[in-house]
Design a protein around this motif. Sequence first.
Motif, PDB file in Angstrom:
ATOM      1  N   ARG A  35       0.861  -1.190   0.000  1.00 26.98           N
ATOM      2  CA  ARG A  35       0.000   0.000   0.000  1.00 26.98           C
ATOM      3  C   ARG A  35       0.886   1.224   0.000  1.00 26.98           C
ATOM      4  NH1 ARG A  35      -2.787   1.228   4.734  1.00 26.98           N
ATOM      5  NH2 ARG A  35      -3.935   2.623   3.362  1.00 26.98           N
ATOM      6  N   GLU A  36       0.482   2.247  -0.733  1.00 28.22           N
ATOM      7  CA  GLU A  36       1.258   3.479  -0.752  1.00 28.22           C
ATOM      8  C   GLU A  36       0.893   4.322   0.457  1.00 28.22           C
ATOM      9  OE1 GLU A  36       2.657   6.508  -4.116  1.00 28.22           O
ATOM     10  OE2 GLU A  36       0.496   6.416  -3.861  1.00 28.22           O
ATOM     11  N   LEU A  37       1.885   4.709   1.238  1.00 28.56           N
ATOM     12  CA  LEU A  37       1.626   5.630   2.343  1.00 28.56           C
ATOM     13  C   LEU A  37       2.027   7.027   1.862  1.00 28.56           C
ATOM     14  CD1 LEU A  37       2.737   3.371   5.321  1.00 28.56           C
ATOM     15  CD2 LEU A  37       0.476   3.647   4.326  1.00 28.56           C
ATOM     16  N   GLU A  38       3.096   7.602   2.406  1.00 24.59           N
ATOM     17  CA  GLU A  38       3.463   8.955   1.982  1.00 24.59           C
ATOM     18  C   GLU A  38       4.941   9.038   1.627  1.00 24.59           C
ATOM     19  OE1 GLU A  38       0.156  11.451   4.485  1.00 24.59           O
ATOM     20  OE2 GLU A  38       2.190  11.350   5.221  1.00 24.59           O
ATOM     21  N   ALA A  39       5.251   9.916   0.688  1.00 22.73           N
ATOM     22  CA  ALA A  39       6.638  10.212   0.313  1.00 22.73           C
ATOM     23  C   ALA A  39       7.474   8.948   0.087  1.00 22.73           C
ATOM     24  CB  ALA A  39       7.290  11.098   1.384  1.00 22.73           C
ATOM     25  N   GLY A  40       6.898   7.993  -0.621  1.00 20.88           N
ATOM     26  CA  GLY A  40       7.639   6.796  -1.005  1.00 20.88           C
ATOM     27  C   GLY A  40       7.559   5.659  -0.004  1.00 20.88           C
ATOM     28  N   LEU A  41       7.029   5.928   1.178  1.00 28.23           N
ATOM     29  CA  LEU A  41       6.887   4.894   2.203  1.00 28.23           C
ATOM     30  C   LEU A  41       5.736   3.959   1.826  1.00 28.23           C
ATOM     31  CD1 LEU A  41       8.093   4.433   5.126  1.00 28.23           C
ATOM     32  CD2 LEU A  41       5.989   5.502   5.941  1.00 28.23           C
ATOM     33  N   ARG A  42       5.940   2.651   2.054  1.00 28.33           N
ATOM     34  CA  ARG A  42       4.882   1.698   1.726  1.00 28.33           C
ATOM     35  C   ARG A  42       4.626   0.735   2.888  1.00 28.33           C
ATOM     36  NH1 ARG A  42       7.564  -0.665  -3.245  1.00 28.33           N
ATOM     37  NH2 ARG A  42       9.294   0.328  -2.166  1.00 28.33           N
ATOM     38  N   GLU A  43       3.443   0.141   2.865  1.00 30.45           N
ATOM     39  CA  GLU A  43       3.081  -0.848   3.887  1.00 30.45           C
ATOM     40  C   GLU A  43       2.877  -2.184   3.178  1.00 30.45           C
ATOM     41  OE1 GLU A  43      -0.616   0.081   6.140  1.00 30.45           O
ATOM     42  OE2 GLU A  43      -1.131  -1.986   5.651  1.00 30.45           O
ATOM     43  N   GLN A  89      -4.108   1.951  -6.631  1.00 35.26           N
ATOM     44  CA  GLN A  89      -3.578   3.317  -6.767  1.00 35.26           C
ATOM     45  C   GLN A  89      -3.189   3.576  -8.232  1.00 35.26           C
ATOM     46  OE1 GLN A  89      -3.440   6.320  -6.238  1.00 35.26           O
ATOM     47  NE2 GLN A  89      -2.089   6.683  -4.493  1.00 35.26           N
ATOM     48  N   GLY A 103      -0.982   4.734 -11.350  1.00 37.96           N
ATOM     49  CA  GLY A 103       0.455   4.624 -11.582  1.00 37.96           C
ATOM     50  C   GLY A 103       1.018   3.231 -11.323  1.00 37.96           C
TER      51      GLY A 103
END
Lengths: 321, 263
Positions: free
Chosen positions: B166-174, B187, B189
């Motif tokens: 999952r996309e979180l913020e500023a390139g961080l993912r879960e 998402q 892209g």
Amino acid sequence: MNKDIWIIAEHFDGRIRPVNSELIAFARKIPGEIKVIVIGHPVKPLAEEIARATGCDVIGLDSPAAVLYNSEVYRYLIKKLCGQDQPRYLLVPHTPFGWDYAPALAVDLGFSAIASVTDFNPGNSTFIRQILNGKLLEELKSPPGCSAVVTVMPGSVKPETEIITSPGSVRILEFEIPQLKTRTIRYLPAQPGTVNLKDAEVIVAAGRGLKVQERIELIRELASLFKRGAVGASRPLCDQGWLPLGHQVGMTGSTVSPKLYLACGISGALQHTMGMKNSGLIVAVNTDRKAPILQVAHFCVNTDLSQFIPVLIEKIRKLHE
Amino acid sequence: MLLKTMKILVCVKQVPERESRFLLDASGKGYSDQGINFVLNPYDEYALEEALLIKEKLPGTEITALSLGPARTEKTVRRALELGADRGACILTPENYYLGPGETALQIAGFSRKRGFDLLFFGIMSEDYMRGQTGPMVAALLQLPFATAVVAENISSDLSRITVERELEAGLREVAELPLPAVLTIQSGINQPRYPRLTDKLRAREQKLEAITGLEPLPPGRCAELLRAFFPPSSPAGTFLTGTMEEQAEKLIRIIREKTDVL
């Protein structure tokens, strides 16, 4: 149902996120008692920090299953809490965590659900939100007698800055959570090579108004004329593959506040402007005189960027000579 | 050996073209659809493409495209068929009927029950109302696990689980793992949506769509009430620069030098 407003706090990596102060400022527009709910493990330090920083009463929901974010954990624990007492509004930040659990939570609780609001109108208890990329706004209300889960768009209100003299109370409740379907495994850090937009003094950002991919070079060239210049982008431009996602400013991208932000061909939906509206000087280059970006820009150049940027580049070059 | 296949539902919405200009409708609660060109929600194209990529890996996988809306919505379901969906279905609503997210989710959940979908895909949000609520609401109604803002997915070889980023913020993912069946919102892209093939275009023109009429009623009092839609303040907050292009560039440089130290 009582008249309380519950804020579900967001934290990451042991830190309370700045968006919580915005939610408190938002909640203060609504008549009713404010309570902050925080979920984590261990939750006590987070709950105490919020009580100290905001003066609000805080309920910490603790469970070993809450080390990493998990929508099922949030839904289970908030539902438990609502079994005892139901608030009028549950305010949740409209972030990758908040937009994940909030709609499902509304279904679980039988509440109405209002997403990504930017304002509250106390006169008739309505919420305002953008639609159609900011071209229109809509006004919604949770009917009397019906509680609502409301997600609040980051960047839509000024954060609460009131000096707090006495901290709020802290109550910690511990729960065992039955078996979960979803397993959160880990967080992955940003990949190396991500542009550091946060340290840039000047960001020249491009949007779909660029129209032709080769014009990215104009943007790069303009950004390179500044000592700490960087290239930013709107989400749709990255989705087209014209720039890597690391350049994205706004929701799910970077939040920036450079000394100068030049928005080239960016229409300026809230998803973008929430990430750059606190920049020192904002200049928009846009052919659309009604583009929402003009609501946050200090100066607007209402002309075709493919003609204007080369002129600007040449003039800045002369200055450097 | 069992053939490895999946049944995937992709929910597609019809939305106005991004560059449209809008006027309010007679009710004052939404935009008028007069003169608007309607297209497949661009965010849903990524969801459909992700399903098509799964089908390439697991041939025999069946993709159903479902939409909800007035009669014109059929065009959007056909577009999904052109892009490669195997079946199309449309839940018909009256003309000029406002659908809240709760009501939309109820219809989709009703359609999906007993059809044995392994995966239900949604775009992260719709281009027009930008709420992003329908996917998680459908999951809650069907008591299925879900993940939003998915930027990568991988189905386990025994087809029992799916791992997502999952996309979180500023390139961080879960990274999370969900048992199937599951609901994902995809998402933008994550992939590059394809162009239709001629054979699919021809098939889409002829293929019969499943049409569902009659909406499931929402339990009373659970729906937010839409009061009105309105235009944001039309006067821009900032100042327009004037003069020839040369003059505007000079003025801008002067402003930048006055207000900042970057030049």
